[in-house]
Motif scaffolding. Sequence first.
Motif, PDB file in Angstrom:
ATOM      1  N   ALA A  99       0.832  -1.201   0.000  1.00 19.51           N
ATOM      2  CA  ALA A  99       0.000   0.000   0.000  1.00 19.51           C
ATOM      3  C   ALA A  99       0.873   1.260   0.000  1.00 19.51           C
ATOM      4  O   ALA A  99       0.500   2.281  -0.595  1.00 19.51           O
ATOM      5  N   ILE A 100       2.033   1.197   0.659  1.00 15.99           N
ATOM      6  CA  ILE A 100       2.965   2.325   0.603  1.00 15.99           C
ATOM      7  C   ILE A 100       3.476   2.501  -0.821  1.00 15.99           C
ATOM      8  O   ILE A 100       3.614   3.630  -1.315  1.00 15.99           O
ATOM      9  N   LEU A 101       3.742   1.397  -1.493  1.00 17.44           N
ATOM     10  CA  LEU A 101       4.147   1.458  -2.898  1.00 17.44           C
ATOM     11  C   LEU A 101       3.040   2.085  -3.740  1.00 17.44           C
ATOM     12  O   LEU A 101       3.305   2.903  -4.634  1.00 17.44           O
ATOM     13  N   ALA A 102       1.795   1.717  -3.469  1.00 18.01           N
ATOM     14  CA  ALA A 102       0.670   2.300  -4.199  1.00 18.01           C
ATOM     15  C   ALA A 102       0.587   3.805  -3.960  1.00 18.01           C
ATOM     16  O   ALA A 102       0.275   4.574  -4.880  1.00 18.01           O
ATOM     17  N   LEU A 103       0.879   4.243  -2.741  1.00 17.70           N
ATOM     18  CA  LEU A 103       0.866   5.670  -2.438  1.00 17.70           C
ATOM     19  C   LEU A 103       1.895   6.429  -3.260  1.00 17.70           C
ATOM     20  O   LEU A 103       1.670   7.579  -3.653  1.00 17.70           O
ATOM     21  N   SER A 104       3.041   5.790  -3.507  1.00 15.84           N
ATOM     22  CA  SER A 104       4.101   6.470  -4.263  1.00 15.84           C
ATOM     23  C   SER A 104       3.619   6.834  -5.668  1.00 15.84           C
ATOM     24  O   SER A 104       3.843   7.955  -6.143  1.00 15.84           O
ATOM     25  N   LEU A 105       2.931   5.905  -6.336  1.00 14.75           N
ATOM     26  CA  LEU A 105       2.406   6.204  -7.663  1.00 14.75           C
ATOM     27  C   LEU A 105       1.171   7.085  -7.571  1.00 14.75           C
ATOM     28  O   LEU A 105       0.962   7.968  -8.419  1.00 14.75           O
ATOM     29  N   GLY A 106       0.349   6.869  -6.554  1.00 18.86           N
ATOM     30  CA  GLY A 106      -0.828   7.710  -6.378  1.00 18.86           C
ATOM     31  C   GLY A 106      -0.460   9.173  -6.221  1.00 18.86           C
ATOM     32  O   GLY A 106      -1.183  10.062  -6.687  1.00 18.86           O
ATOM     33  N   PHE A 107       0.678   9.436  -5.598  1.00 18.43           N
ATOM     34  CA  PHE A 107       1.122  10.818  -5.409  1.00 18.43           C
ATOM     35  C   PHE A 107       1.632  11.418  -6.712  1.00 18.43           C
ATOM     36  O   PHE A 107       1.176  12.486  -7.134  1.00 18.43           O
ATOM     37  N   ILE A 108       2.570  10.736  -7.378  1.00 14.62           N
ATOM     38  CA  ILE A 108       3.185  11.363  -8.554  1.00 14.62           C
ATOM     39  C   ILE A 108       2.251  11.371  -9.760  1.00 14.62           C
ATOM     40  O   ILE A 108       2.327  12.270 -10.597  1.00 14.62           O
ATOM     41  N   TRP A 109       1.342  10.401  -9.839  1.00 11.98           N
ATOM     42  CA  TRP A 109       0.399  10.358 -10.969  1.00 11.98           C
ATOM     43  C   TRP A 109      -0.862  11.149 -10.660  1.00 11.98           C
ATOM     44  O   TRP A 109      -1.304  11.987 -11.447  1.00 11.98           O
ATOM     45  N   GLY A 110      -1.427  10.910  -9.493  1.00 16.51           N
ATOM     46  CA  GLY A 110      -2.689  11.563  -9.162  1.00 16.51           C
ATOM     47  C   GLY A 110      -2.562  13.045  -8.915  1.00 16.51           C
ATOM     48  O   GLY A 110      -3.483  13.811  -9.227  1.00 16.51           O
ATOM     49  N   GLY A 113      -8.734   5.075  -7.236  1.00 19.74           N
ATOM     50  CA  GLY A 113      -9.115   6.427  -7.626  1.00 19.74           C
ATOM     51  C   GLY A 113      -7.935   7.370  -7.656  1.00 19.74           C
ATOM     52  O   GLY A 113      -7.254   7.547  -6.646  1.00 19.74           O
ATOM     53  N   ARG A 114      -7.685   7.953  -8.828  1.00 16.94           N
ATOM     54  CA  ARG A 114      -6.637   8.969  -8.963  1.00 16.94           C
ATOM     55  C   ARG A 114      -7.060  10.256  -8.270  1.00 16.94           C
ATOM     56  O   ARG A 114      -8.238  10.522  -8.083  1.00 16.94           O
ATOM     57  N   GLY A 115      -6.056  11.072  -7.898  1.00 17.09           N
ATOM     58  CA  GLY A 115      -6.357  12.345  -7.262  1.00 17.09           C
ATOM     59  C   GLY A 115      -6.725  12.218  -5.809  1.00 17.09           C
ATOM     60  O   GLY A 115      -7.198  13.172  -5.189  1.00 17.09           O
ATOM     61  N   THR A 116      -6.531  11.040  -5.231  1.00 14.64           N
ATOM     62  CA  THR A 116      -6.728  10.824  -3.798  1.00 14.64           C
ATOM     63  C   THR A 116      -5.539  10.023  -3.279  1.00 14.64           C
ATOM     64  O   THR A 116      -4.788   9.416  -4.050  1.00 14.64           O
ATOM     65  N   LEU A 117      -5.364  10.019  -1.975  1.00 17.94           N
ATOM     66  CA  LEU A 117      -4.333   9.185  -1.358  1.00 17.94           C
ATOM     67  C   LEU A 117      -4.920   7.931  -0.733  1.00 17.94           C
ATOM     68  O   LEU A 117      -4.279   6.876  -0.723  1.00 17.94           O
ATOM     69  N   VAL A 118      -6.134   8.052  -0.232  1.00 15.64           N
ATOM     70  CA  VAL A 118      -6.755   6.870   0.364  1.00 15.64           C
ATOM     71  C   VAL A 118      -7.172   5.888  -0.729  1.00 15.64           C
ATOM     72  O   VAL A 118      -7.225   4.664  -0.499  1.00 15.64           O
ATOM     73  N   GLY A 119      -7.422   6.393  -1.944  1.00 14.97           N
ATOM     74  CA  GLY A 119      -7.843   5.531  -3.046  1.00 14.97           C
ATOM     75  C   GLY A 119      -6.823   4.462  -3.393  1.00 14.97           C
ATOM     76  O   GLY A 119      -7.163   3.275  -3.472  1.00 14.97           O
ATOM     77  N   PRO A 120      -5.534   4.830  -3.638  1.00 16.44           N
ATOM     78  CA  PRO A 120      -4.528   3.798  -3.924  1.00 16.44           C
ATOM     79  C   PRO A 120      -4.393   2.764  -2.810  1.00 16.44           C
ATOM     80  O   PRO A 120      -4.141   1.588  -3.084  1.00 16.44           O
ATOM     81  N   ILE A 121      -4.562   3.191  -1.562  1.00 18.76           N
ATOM     82  CA  ILE A 121      -4.492   2.237  -0.447  1.00 18.76           C
ATOM     83  C   ILE A 121      -5.638   1.246  -0.545  1.00 18.76           C
ATOM     84  O   ILE A 121      -5.447   0.026  -0.431  1.00 18.76           O
ATOM     85  N   ILE A 122      -6.853   1.757  -0.763  1.00 21.23           N
ATOM     86  CA  ILE A 122      -8.021   0.885  -0.883  1.00 21.23           C
ATOM     87  C   ILE A 122      -7.862  -0.057  -2.072  1.00 21.23           C
ATOM     88  O   ILE A 122      -8.122  -1.267  -1.971  1.00 21.23           O
ATOM     89  N   GLY A 123      -7.428   0.489  -3.210  1.00 23.89           N
ATOM     90  CA  GLY A 123      -7.257  -0.337  -4.405  1.00 23.89           C
ATOM     91  C   GLY A 123      -6.230  -1.424  -4.196  1.00 23.89           C
ATOM     92  O   GLY A 123      -6.431  -2.575  -4.609  1.00 23.89           O
ATOM     93  N   CYS A 124      -5.129  -1.090  -3.562  1.00 24.67           N
ATOM     94  CA  CYS A 124      -4.081  -2.079  -3.304  1.00 24.67           C
ATOM     95  C   CYS A 124      -4.570  -3.183  -2.375  1.00 24.67           C
ATOM     96  O   CYS A 124      -4.403  -4.372  -2.677  1.00 24.67           O
ATOM     97  N   LEU A 125      -5.171  -2.803  -1.266  1.00 21.89           N
ATOM     98  CA  LEU A 125      -5.635  -3.805  -0.305  1.00 21.89           C
ATOM     99  C   LEU A 125      -6.709  -4.704  -0.913  1.00 21.89           C
ATOM    100  O   LEU A 125      -6.712  -5.927  -0.699  1.00 21.89           O
TER     101      LEU A 125
END
Length: 341
Positions: free
Chosen positions: A43-54, A267-279
């Motif tokens: 999920a931390i890995l997902a946050l990394s892309l969620g930040f730079i892409w979203g 969901g792009r443009g959010t931080l909780v979204g990549p966490i939810i998607g990953c989990l």
Amino acid sequence: MPKIHGMTIALIGSAIAAVGVMIAPLFVDLFQIMQLTVFAAMAILALSLGFIWGYGGILCFGQTSFFGLGAYAYAVAAINFGDSTPAIVLAIIVPVIFAALLGYFIIYGGVSDVYLGVITLTVSLILLNLVNSTAGDVYKIGTARLGGFNGIPGVPTINMPGDSSYILSPEQAWILTGLALIAVYLGLRVLIASTFGRVIIAIRENETRAALLGYDPRIYKLLTFMIGGAVAGFAGALYVNWGAFVSPTIFALGLSAQIIIWVIIGGRGTLVGPIIGCLLVQWMVTEIGSQQTLDASFILGAVLIGFVLLVPKGIAPTVRDFVAARLSRSNSDTVIEDVKQ
């Protein structure tokens, strides 16, 4: 009803999540704790892309480059130093330096976003082949043998800072990883709420307008790229600690695709979204793999197509918009009732 600030909601939610992380070992068995640990690292890995892409608008197809470099940097440093603390630091520094060099030539070279994704994906495949060809005793850094396609087994796991003889138990490693996920999430939330965060969002929306306002889009995009590399490298260190093993498959194309799927579904443009998607995806893949009746890749592809067609914004933005619409309707109804009275 007074409006609750988004950061307040994030702090309250993070506090509740932190309590859940701390008490989870009391209610969950060891196998599930190990699963939760790897889910949190991913999920931390997902946050990394969620930040730079979203938020930065940078679609990086090769986020596994930084993830893998962080993992290998941790493994090599932990074996040589016998201490996980400097190893974690190097697992962050090495991907940051690599992201700075790669990002400089790409971003300052005027490469468009589409070609940036292709280049980063190519770099991941190059690293995969490079590390895969390091079999033999001659390929080692200090006392750490890279091992080629066999990887590096027996990597020292995280110890208590200042006491290398105190190795964290699986339960303690879970608490560390879970709290690290929460800390990274909050750190990125604070960064996005800052002036720097507002600028990178403005650049994402209209790069030309941001440049006319006096901001250099290149330096902001490069810094965003480097921050994403640091977060991915940190995730790599935690991932290696979970299995005490790392191999070249960490750079594989399949994982690169999965990270993008996590962000799209959450969901792009959010931080909780990549966490939810990953989990959600990791849990689904694990469940399918345990049944051995369905192909996980086929199901994952079907789920992705379904989300793109039915929930194009992703889970988090769709839920957010639904709640906002309901609250707006409720407030409108209240105003109408007040007028009638």
